[in-house]
Motif scaffolding. Structure first.
Motif, PDB file in Angstrom:
ATOM      1  N   ALA A 177       0.955  -1.250   0.197  1.00 62.84           N
ATOM      2  CA  ALA A 177      -0.268   0.026  -0.002  1.00 62.84           C
ATOM      3  C   ALA A 177       0.825   1.250  -0.101  1.00 62.84           C
ATOM      4  N   LEU A 178       1.970   1.229   0.812  1.00 65.42           N
ATOM      5  CA  LEU A 178       2.809   2.332   0.885  1.00 65.42           C
ATOM      6  C   LEU A 178       3.539   2.730  -0.580  1.00 65.42           C
ATOM      7  N   LEU A 179       3.869   1.654  -1.213  1.00 66.67           N
ATOM      8  CA  LEU A 179       4.489   1.889  -2.509  1.00 66.67           C
ATOM      9  C   LEU A 179       3.584   2.382  -3.519  1.00 66.67           C
ATOM     10  N   THR A 180       2.320   2.277  -3.508  1.00 64.12           N
ATOM     11  CA  THR A 180       1.478   2.897  -4.351  1.00 64.12           C
ATOM     12  C   THR A 180       0.641   3.875  -3.955  1.00 64.12           C
ATOM     13  N   TYR A 181       0.383   4.375  -2.740  1.00 66.06           N
ATOM     14  CA  TYR A 181      -0.512   5.030  -2.195  1.00 66.06           C
ATOM     15  C   TYR A 181       0.018   6.561  -2.513  1.00 66.06           C
ATOM     16  N   LYS A 182      -0.866   7.417  -3.041  1.00 63.58           N
ATOM     17  CA  LYS A 182      -0.635   8.773  -3.246  1.00 63.58           C
ATOM     18  C   LYS A 182      -1.483   9.668  -2.052  1.00 63.58           C
ATOM     19  N   ARG A 183      -0.278  10.254  -1.162  1.00 66.72           N
ATOM     20  CA  ARG A 183      -0.822  10.936   0.208  1.00 66.72           C
ATOM     21  C   ARG A 183      -1.678  12.086  -0.183  1.00 66.72           C
ATOM     22  N   HIS A 184      -2.716  12.222   0.680  1.00 66.34           N
ATOM     23  CA  HIS A 184      -4.052  13.229   0.432  1.00 66.34           C
ATOM     24  C   HIS A 184      -3.566  14.534   1.406  1.00 66.34           C
ATOM     25  N   ARG A 185      -4.413  15.527   1.121  1.00 63.54           N
ATOM     26  CA  ARG A 185      -4.704  16.640   2.011  1.00 63.54           C
ATOM     27  C   ARG A 185      -5.775  16.346   2.734  1.00 63.54           C
ATOM     28  N   LEU A 186      -6.022  16.507   3.966  1.00 58.78           N
ATOM     29  CA  LEU A 186      -7.247  16.356   4.839  1.00 58.78           C
ATOM     30  C   LEU A 186      -7.506  17.535   5.637  1.00 58.78           C
ATOM     31  N   GLN A 187      -8.767  17.950   5.601  1.00 61.26           N
ATOM     32  CA  GLN A 187      -9.396  18.714   6.463  1.00 61.26           C
ATOM     33  C   GLN A 187     -10.106  18.335   7.438  1.00 61.26           C
ATOM     34  N   PRO A 225     -12.900   0.964  25.166  1.00 62.32           N
ATOM     35  CA  PRO A 225     -14.126   0.561  24.372  1.00 62.32           C
ATOM     36  C   PRO A 225     -15.390   1.087  24.819  1.00 62.32           C
ATOM     37  N   ASN A 226     -15.372   1.788  26.174  1.00 60.04           N
ATOM     38  CA  ASN A 226     -16.683   2.217  26.548  1.00 60.04           C
ATOM     39  C   ASN A 226     -16.595   3.403  27.609  1.00 60.04           C
ATOM     40  N   ASP A 227     -15.695   4.247  26.975  1.00 54.98           N
ATOM     41  CA  ASP A 227     -15.654   5.822  27.605  1.00 54.98           C
ATOM     42  C   ASP A 227     -16.318   6.930  26.956  1.00 54.98           C
ATOM     43  N   GLY A 228     -17.025   6.614  25.904  1.00 56.23           N
ATOM     44  CA  GLY A 228     -17.851   7.453  24.922  1.00 56.23           C
ATOM     45  C   GLY A 228     -17.068   8.343  24.198  1.00 56.23           C
ATOM     46  N   LEU A 229     -16.118   8.078  23.928  1.00 54.63           N
ATOM     47  CA  LEU A 229     -15.056   9.036  23.190  1.00 54.63           C
ATOM     48  C   LEU A 229     -14.276   8.466  22.424  1.00 54.63           C
ATOM     49  N   LEU A 230     -13.631   9.174  21.262  1.00 58.89           N
ATOM     50  CA  LEU A 230     -12.944   8.757  20.233  1.00 58.89           C
ATOM     51  C   LEU A 230     -11.465   9.058  20.238  1.00 58.89           C
ATOM     52  N   ASP A 231     -10.688   8.076  19.943  1.00 57.34           N
ATOM     53  CA  ASP A 231      -9.232   8.422  19.858  1.00 57.34           C
ATOM     54  C   ASP A 231      -8.751   8.585  18.441  1.00 57.34           C
ATOM     55  N   VAL A 232      -7.734   9.450  18.312  1.00 57.20           N
ATOM     56  CA  VAL A 232      -7.620   9.770  16.828  1.00 57.20           C
ATOM     57  C   VAL A 232      -6.219  10.193  16.555  1.00 57.20           C
ATOM     58  N   VAL A 233      -5.334   9.525  15.570  1.00 56.96           N
ATOM     59  CA  VAL A 233      -3.945   9.727  15.512  1.00 56.96           C
ATOM     60  C   VAL A 233      -3.922   9.739  13.986  1.00 56.96           C
ATOM     61  N   LEU A 234      -3.005  10.758  13.684  1.00 61.30           N
ATOM     62  CA  LEU A 234      -2.867  11.035  12.192  1.00 61.30           C
ATOM     63  C   LEU A 234      -1.284  11.128  11.864  1.00 61.30           C
ATOM     64  N   LEU A 235      -1.015  10.374  10.762  1.00 57.41           N
ATOM     65  CA  LEU A 235       0.380   9.941  10.309  1.00 57.41           C
ATOM     66  C   LEU A 235       0.738  10.899   9.046  1.00 57.41           C
ATOM     67  N   GLN A 236       1.676  11.630   9.126  1.00 53.87           N
ATOM     68  CA  GLN A 236       2.025  12.536   7.820  1.00 53.87           C
ATOM     69  C   GLN A 236       3.327  12.008   7.353  1.00 53.87           C
ATOM     70  N   GLY A 237       3.357  12.188   5.859  1.00 49.25           N
ATOM     71  CA  GLY A 237       4.796  11.997   5.173  1.00 49.25           C
ATOM     72  C   GLY A 237       5.499  10.883   5.533  1.00 49.25           C
ATOM     73  N   MET A 238       4.857   9.505   5.712  1.00 47.69           N
ATOM     74  CA  MET A 238       5.670   8.625   6.042  1.00 47.69           C
ATOM     75  C   MET A 238       5.475   7.468   4.727  1.00 47.69           C
ATOM     76  N   GLY A 239       6.616   6.993   4.510  1.00 49.15           N
ATOM     77  CA  GLY A 239       6.822   6.253   3.147  1.00 49.15           C
ATOM     78  C   GLY A 239       7.255   4.549   3.758  1.00 49.15           C
ATOM     79  N   LEU A 240       7.742   3.777   2.906  1.00 46.28           N
ATOM     80  CA  LEU A 240       7.816   2.591   3.200  1.00 46.28           C
ATOM     81  C   LEU A 240       9.199   2.420   3.997  1.00 46.28           C
ATOM     82  N   TRP A 241       9.931   3.116   4.011  1.00 48.00           N
ATOM     83  CA  TRP A 241      11.357   3.291   4.914  1.00 48.00           C
ATOM     84  C   TRP A 241      10.829   3.584   6.169  1.00 48.00           C
TER      85      TRP A 241
END
Length: 302
Positions: A177-187, A225-241
């Motif tokens: 996936a990392l070899l072929t994936y085109k990184r996106h811009r997210l809002q 799994p039962n605190d009513g909240l979402l955990d969120v993590v975002l990775l940027q600019g990462m490739g296969l290496w």
């Protein structure tokens, strides 16, 4: 009861939710549909949060027969229909803009005709898959573990065809996936705020209420799994290496402070609008995720 891996658990959970919604049931947690799980899949990431050993059929059967339940949050994922937008380049002439608008309108008209022909079949498929769809194309799915956008979602799709590799299925799928994936811009907008943040070169966005994802990576180490909240993590600019050299940090959950990793404050909802890097600013769709605290499902076999 779901006997299998995370894909099977996901489909069964969606089936429970869509049935409950169709019946318009508002059941208290102790009377909500129970989801019993025998983890026999390739990844079984959902089971890891509860310290269930994948492949332990005897232990799973003991949990089921004991009948103990605990509440489990449900993540509601709303997928919005992509819109047809032409580029907003200031150098575009008014004539070119008019032609682009006409092309866009023609594409929308053709799409509407095709959509009318396929609407009944689509509704039937979505019902079978445990999803709902509105007239405007909006789709609703449910998630009980971790939902991802970007290379992670592509890797999960590829891993389905690599199950013969067993424990190596997800690492190999991630590399492909990392070899072929085109990184996106997210809002990104958190908790219905009016403030939108823009992130460039996004590799993975992971949102969930459990800790493990991608075949044992501890992407959300503090998730409950039962605190009513979402955990969120975002990775940027990462490739296969980066994946090769930093995967041990992701597997252990000790990635705080690593360059390119953003850990969001816990939230109850998040909205995401992606766009592929190009000269056009056209959006490729939008997504909204919200946590439903322990309302519609309880997990058995715990």
């Amino acid at each position: 009861m779901a006997v299998g891996g995370d894909g099977t658990v996901h489909e069964v959970a969606n089936g429970l939710m869509i049935h409950s919604m169709q019946q318009q049931q508002q059941l208290p947690p102790l009377r909500a549909p129970a989801l019993a799980i025998v983890p026999l899949g390739t990844g079984s990431d959902f089971a890891r949060t509860f310290s269930w050993r994948p492949g332990d059929v005897q232990g799973a059967c003991m949990r089921v027969t004991q009948g103990n339940r605990q509440p489990l949050d449900i993540i509601k994922v709303t997928l919005l229909q992509p819109k047809c937008n032409h580029a907003t380049n200031a150098a575009t002439s008014s004539n070119d803009s008019h032609q682009l608008q006409q092309q866009c309108q023609q594409q929308q008209s053709d799409a509407q005709v095709q959509q009318q022909l396929e609407q009944q079949q689509q509704q039937q498929r979505l019902h079978q898959q445990g999803a709902t769809a509105a007239a405007d194309g909006t789709r609703v799915r449910y998630c009980i573990n971790v939902g991802s956008y970007g290379a992670g979602a592509k890797a999960a799709s590829l891993a389905g065809g690599l199950k013969w590799l067993r424990g190596l299925a997800y690492p190999v799928a991630a590399a492909l996936a990392l070899l072929t994936y085109k990184r996106h811009r997210l809002q990104v907008c958190v908790d219905d705020s009016t403030t939108w943040q823009t992130f460039e070169d996004v590799t993975v966005l992971a949102v969930g209420n459990c800790r493990y994802w991608g075949g044992g990576l501890q992407m959300l180490p503090e998730a409950s799994p039962n605190d009513g909240l979402l955990d969120v993590v975002l990775l940027q600019g990462m490739g296969l290496w980066d994946f090769i050299t930093k995967s041990h940090l992701l597997r252990s959950g000790k990635y705080v402070g690593v360059k390119g990793v953003t850990l969001f404050p816990r939230c109850s909802s998040i909205q995401v609008i992606p766009s592929i890097h190009s000269s056009s600013s056209s959006s490729s769709g939008a997504c909204s995720l919200a946590s439903n605290p322990s309302q519609q499902a309880g997990s058995n076999a715990t």
